[in-house]
Design a protein around this motif. Structure first.
Motif, PDB file in Angstrom:
ATOM      1  N   LEU A 141      28.706  38.837  49.438  1.00 37.65           N
ATOM      2  CA  LEU A 141      29.657  38.587  50.525  1.00 37.65           C
ATOM      3  C   LEU A 141      30.201  37.167  50.464  1.00 37.65           C
ATOM      4  O   LEU A 141      30.965  36.733  51.328  1.00 37.65           O
ATOM      5  N   ASP A 142      29.780  36.462  49.413  1.00 35.84           N
ATOM      6  CA  ASP A 142      30.234  35.091  49.203  1.00 35.84           C
ATOM      7  C   ASP A 142      31.680  35.129  48.708  1.00 35.84           C
ATOM      8  O   ASP A 142      32.001  35.870  47.781  1.00 35.84           O
ATOM      9  N   GLN A 143      32.542  34.317  49.325  1.00 37.23           N
ATOM     10  CA  GLN A 143      33.975  34.465  49.046  1.00 37.23           C
ATOM     11  C   GLN A 143      34.518  33.432  48.046  1.00 37.23           C
ATOM     12  O   GLN A 143      35.727  33.200  48.017  1.00 37.23           O
ATOM     13  N   ALA A 144      33.625  32.830  47.240  1.00 35.31           N
ATOM     14  CA  ALA A 144      34.101  31.810  46.304  1.00 35.31           C
ATOM     15  C   ALA A 144      35.074  32.385  45.271  1.00 35.31           C
ATOM     16  O   ALA A 144      36.080  31.756  44.936  1.00 35.31           O
ATOM     17  N   ALA A 145      34.796  33.597  44.774  1.00 37.25           N
ATOM     18  CA  ALA A 145      35.625  34.144  43.690  1.00 37.25           C
ATOM     19  C   ALA A 145      36.766  35.017  44.195  1.00 37.25           C
ATOM     20  O   ALA A 145      37.626  35.439  43.421  1.00 37.25           O
ATOM     21  N   GLY A 146      36.759  35.311  45.483  1.00 36.54           N
ATOM     22  CA  GLY A 146      37.810  36.175  46.045  1.00 36.54           C
ATOM     23  C   GLY A 146      37.360  36.685  47.410  1.00 36.54           C
ATOM     24  O   GLY A 146      36.240  36.390  47.852  1.00 36.54           O
ATOM     25  N   SER A 147      38.218  37.447  48.077  1.00 40.32           N
ATOM     26  CA  SER A 147      37.854  37.914  49.421  1.00 40.32           C
ATOM     27  C   SER A 147      36.745  38.960  49.332  1.00 40.32           C
ATOM     28  O   SER A 147      36.650  39.715  48.356  1.00 40.32           O
ATOM     29  N   ARG A 148      35.908  39.008  50.364  1.00 48.26           N
ATOM     30  CA  ARG A 148      34.821  39.992  50.452  1.00 48.26           C
ATOM     31  C   ARG A 148      34.884  40.586  51.853  1.00 48.26           C
ATOM     32  O   ARG A 148      34.505  39.935  52.821  1.00 48.26           O
ATOM     33  N   ARG A 149      35.400  41.810  51.949  1.00 48.91           N
ATOM     34  CA  ARG A 149      35.538  42.425  53.267  1.00 48.91           C
ATOM     35  C   ARG A 149      34.643  43.654  53.345  1.00 48.91           C
ATOM     36  O   ARG A 149      34.426  44.330  52.343  1.00 48.91           O
ATOM     37  N   VAL A 150      34.161  43.922  54.558  1.00 51.74           N
ATOM     38  CA  VAL A 150      33.282  45.084  54.749  1.00 51.74           C
ATOM     39  C   VAL A 150      33.837  45.972  55.854  1.00 51.74           C
ATOM     40  O   VAL A 150      34.119  45.480  56.954  1.00 51.74           O
ATOM     41  N   VAL A 151      33.999  47.239  55.546  1.00 54.41           N
ATOM     42  CA  VAL A 151      34.410  48.193  56.575  1.00 54.41           C
ATOM     43  C   VAL A 151      33.154  48.926  57.044  1.00 54.41           C
ATOM     44  O   VAL A 151      32.400  49.472  56.226  1.00 54.41           O
ATOM     45  N   ILE A 152      32.946  48.929  58.352  1.00 54.39           N
ATOM     46  CA  ILE A 152      31.762  49.597  58.908  1.00 54.39           C
ATOM     47  C   ILE A 152      32.229  50.754  59.768  1.00 54.39           C
ATOM     48  O   ILE A 152      33.048  50.581  60.682  1.00 54.39           O
ATOM     49  N   GLU A 153      31.696  51.930  59.493  1.00 53.42           N
ATOM     50  CA  GLU A 153      32.110  53.141  60.204  1.00 53.42           C
ATOM     51  C   GLU A 153      31.469  53.203  61.588  1.00 53.42           C
ATOM     52  O   GLU A 153      30.508  52.504  61.882  1.00 53.42           O
TER      53      GLU A 153
END
Ligand code: NDP
Length: 487
Positions: A141-153
């Protein structure tokens, strides 16, 4: 999987629980349609993760089967789309599996390319905390290399306390800006139209308050029963399954103050303010302000306890303690195995304060605004009109708008695209979820623990228990567009 291009960013969508119903029936068909219409980024790959033993090929073919009916044109689009799909056998809670996925994605990007990721938790809710913790532990979830998004149902928690616990796990591994709690109702065109209807017109806002509105009815009614999901449903019931999520979201959109912009924070802040202002009941008040029912035969279904008191139908009466809405009852109604499937919001205006017409030939019906969400998406305004003839009689007539069918796409398409683009407007913020549960919890306690709330039986295919009609009181009645209301 597609090869590296020389573009600056690659998006990877990882679906955890990829062998399941949601992935097959909703997510992949929505992604495929977005792909076909060119709405996805050029460099986009999809990784399905589940524990079942499948190859890339067998996974792709199970997805194609689920979509079904691919004609020749679709087939070539599908082949192009499916070329970007791969399958990883593993568990979302297992570090080794996650590290393997991480390596696959990182390698597909290379050092010079931005590595954007969307993780979709299409998993049983019990797996959300452990999956989130594992993603955090593995640095995914670390965003150093790009976005990290999580969809939770949905469902997000089962009460206020559990939603707070889940939010604290979420916030221990990710920033709120990375989190997309999905309620697919918000992806529906007509639900978004509530914002346009209210805030892109001037004629409704002046009457949108306690001075003109007698009551508001929000109904999400289903004709289907629990459809083989009785085991899950028996633990949830109508309050947790529908009321806390979809109906609470509709309530906040109908009752909110105009936000300063359509931006995610402005919008969600106003929605949260409505939920803050909803009167919080004790258990006895909740029992007095609700009706619950269960359809005949529910207890005989597989996975349901023979003495189950789970409500398959419910009505709650809420009040919003603020200047705009003081004293106006908001009725939230939902149920299964009913006569028809319909979702709508009915805003019942007050009757004229004085009738100048001969009451023998004029029976003035108060104005009614119905916003229908499904199946007939549209807006209907009922108003009084002169009955043709020599006498001064009146009769209700209706102005109608129907959304063109071809523009209505599945809600998941819109929401997936928003999540990909990082737009959180149509996703639920942590405080909204916790406030919704705070409103619903006393009803759960009243229905599950208190003997004061009677469980009414109702026939399958009926309009629910008759007690729900009496419950409205004050000469009010339920409005239902599909049943010919207002005609
Ligand atoms: P399913 O049970 O059909 O699918 C869940 C999948 O998760 C299973 O296929 C299972 O496959 C997989 N799974 C289980 N454990 C793991 C693990 N540790 N790691 C990776 N995968 C795992 O559920 P649904 O698809 O119906 O629902 C998923 C979520 O979406 C639930 O939270 C549900 O409430 C929500 N939801 C679903 C809707 C729907 O229409 N289905 C609508 C709204 C919300 P395997 O055994 O192969 O690992």
């Amino acid at each position: 999987m597609a090869s590296d291009g020389n573009s600056a960013a690659r998006l990877t969508i990882v679906i955890f629980g990829a062998s399941g119903d949601l992935a097959h029936r909703k997510l992949v068909p929505a992604l495929f349609h977005l792909f076909k219409t060119g709405a996805l980024p050029d460099l986009c790959q999809f990784i399905g993760v589940a524990r079942s033993d499948m190859t890339d090929e067998s996974f792709r073919s199970s997805l194609a089967d689920a979509i079904g009916g691919l004609d020749d044109a679709d087939r070539s689009s599908w082949d192009a789309f499916a070329g970007n799909i791969s399958y990883v056998r593993g568990s979302s809670t297992d570090d080794e599996s996650l590290k393997a996925i991480d390596a696959i994605v990182s390698n597909s990007c290379g050092p010079s390319m931005t590595d954007d990721r969307l993780y979709y938790l299409a998993l049983a809710p019990g797996l959300y905390p452990t999956t989130l913790e594992a993603l955090g532990r593995c640095g995914m979830l670390d965003q150093a290399a790009g976005s990290r998004r999580v969809v939770i149902e949905k469902p997000f928690g089962t009460d206020r306390e559990s939603s707070q616990e889940l939010n604290s796990v979420v916030h221990s591994v990710a920033d709120e800006s990375q989190v997309f709690r999905i309620d697919h109702y918000l992806g529906k065109e007509t639900v978004q139209n509530l914002l346009v209807f209210r805030f892109a017109n001037t004629i409704f806002e002046p009457v949108w308050n306690r001075n003109y509105v007698d009551n508001v009815q929000i109904s999400v009614l289903e004709s289907l029963d629990t459809e083989g999901r009785s085991g899950y449903y028996d633990r949830a019931g109508v309050l947790r399954d529908m009321m806390q999520s979809h109906l609470m979201q509709l309530l906040s959109l109908i009752a909110m103050e105009p936000p300063v912009s359509a931006g995610a924070d402005a919008l969600r802040t106003e929605k949260a303010k409505v939920l803050q202002a909803v009167r919080k009941y004790g258990t006895e008040e909740a029992a007095a302000n609700s009706i619950r029912g269960q359809y005949d035969g529910y207890r005989g279904e597989e996975g349901v306890a023979p003495s189950s008191a789970t409500a398959t139908y419910g009505v709650t009466r809420l009040f919003i303690d603020n200047w705009r809405w003081q004293g106006v009852p908001f009725y939230l109604r939902s149920g299964k195995a009913l006569s028809e499937k319909t979702s709508e919001i009915a805003i019942q205006f007050r009757p004229p304060p004085h009738t100048i017409f001969d009451t023998q030939s004029a029976n003035v019906t108060p104005n009614l605004l119905q916003i229908t969400i499904q199946p007939d998406e549209g807006v209907h305004l009922t108003f009084e009109n002169k009955k043709p003839g020599t006498r001064m009689g009146t009769a209700p007539e209706r102005l109608e708008y129907h959304f063109p069918e071809q523009v209505i796409r599945d809600a998941y398409e819109r929401l997936l695209l928003d999540a990909i683009e990082g737009d959180q407007s149509l996703f639920t913020r942590s405080d909204e979820i916790e406030l919704s549960w705070q409103i619903i919890d006393p009803f759960v306690q009243a229905w599950e623990q208190s003997l004061k709330s009677q469980l009414y039986q109702y026939e399958r295919g009926s309009n629910g228990p008759a007690a729900a009609d009496e419950f409205l009181g004050g000469g009010r009645r339920w409005h239902q567009h599909g049943s010919g209301d207002g005609e």
